[in-house]
Scaffold this motif. Structure first.
Motif, PDB file in Angstrom:
ATOM      1  N   VAL A   1       7.325  12.336   4.615  1.00  0.00           N
ATOM      2  CA  VAL A   1       6.570  11.853   3.452  1.00  0.00           C
ATOM      3  C   VAL A   1       6.244  10.370   3.623  1.00  0.00           C
ATOM      4  N   SER A   2       7.229   9.582   4.065  1.00  0.00           N
ATOM      5  CA  SER A   2       6.981   8.153   4.298  1.00  0.00           C
ATOM      6  C   SER A   2       5.928   7.954   5.376  1.00  0.00           C
TER       7      SER A   2
ATOM      8  N   LEU B   1       0.821  -1.211   0.000  1.00  0.00           N
ATOM      9  CA  LEU B   1       0.000   0.000   0.000  1.00  0.00           C
ATOM     10  C   LEU B   1       0.858   1.266   0.000  1.00  0.00           C
ATOM     11  N   VAL B   2       1.978   1.206   0.698  1.00  0.00           N
ATOM     12  CA  VAL B   2       2.852   2.376   0.831  1.00  0.00           C
ATOM     13  C   VAL B   2       3.811   2.493  -0.360  1.00  0.00           C
ATOM     14  N   GLY B   3       4.111   1.350  -0.971  1.00  0.00           N
ATOM     15  CA  GLY B   3       5.042   1.351  -2.090  1.00  0.00           C
ATOM     16  C   GLY B   3       6.485   1.183  -1.668  1.00  0.00           C
TER      17      GLY B   3
ATOM     18  N   ASP C   1      -5.296   4.454   7.034  1.00  0.00           N
ATOM     19  CA  ASP C   1      -6.505   5.260   7.228  1.00  0.00           C
ATOM     20  C   ASP C   1      -6.541   5.851   8.640  1.00  0.00           C
TER      21      ASP C   1
ATOM     22  N   GLN D   1      -1.774   7.292   5.649  1.00  0.00           N
ATOM     23  CA  GLN D   1      -2.825   7.203   4.643  1.00  0.00           C
ATOM     24  C   GLN D   1      -3.206   5.746   4.384  1.00  0.00           C
ATOM     25  N   ALA D   2      -2.209   4.879   4.281  1.00  0.00           N
ATOM     26  CA  ALA D   2      -2.466   3.461   4.025  1.00  0.00           C
ATOM     27  C   ALA D   2      -3.221   2.809   5.180  1.00  0.00           C
TER      28      ALA D   2
ATOM     29  N   TRP E   1       3.588  10.003   6.185  1.00  0.00           N
ATOM     30  CA  TRP E   1       2.304  10.428   5.617  1.00  0.00           C
ATOM     31  C   TRP E   1       1.680   9.271   4.838  1.00  0.00           C
ATOM     32  N   HIS E   2       2.490   8.616   4.011  1.00  0.00           N
ATOM     33  CA  HIS E   2       1.986   7.490   3.217  1.00  0.00           C
ATOM     34  C   HIS E   2       1.549   6.324   4.105  1.00  0.00           C
ATOM     35  N   VAL E   3       2.292   6.059   5.154  1.00  0.00           N
ATOM     36  CA  VAL E   3       1.920   5.002   6.088  1.00  0.00           C
ATOM     37  C   VAL E   3       0.577   5.329   6.742  1.00  0.00           C
TER      38      VAL E   3
END
Length: 75
Positions: free
Chosen positions: A51-52, A30-32, A61, A58-59, A54-56
């Motif tokens: 940034v990482s 999900l995070v890439g 929720d 978001q993944a 943030w992606h975590v």
């Protein structure tokens, strides 16, 4: 002190990931990132960028601030 923050964030990532019912590999997809990155993050061995994180968040929720939540200490 920075190690404490990494462990805090890592523990919260793990707690939120487990609560979401997903594996490290699924979160990594999900995070890439690679699963080893998520493992290192959860163990407090990674100094993740904002940034990482943030992606975590978001993944998962989850609000990004939840990655920094400290457990309340009992008296």
């Amino acid at each position: 002190m920075s190690e404490d923050v990494r462990r805090l964030v890592g523990g919260n990532v793990k707690k939120l990931r487990i609560a979401a019912g997903i594996t490290q590999a699924e979160l990594a997809d999900l995070v890439g990132v690679d699963r080893a990155y998520i493992s290192g993050l959860e163990q407090g061995n990674r100094n993740a960028t904002i940034v990482s994180l943030w992606h975590v968040a978001q993944a998962l929720d989850a609000p990004i601030r939840s990655l920094f939540d400290e457990a309340k200490k009992s008296r």
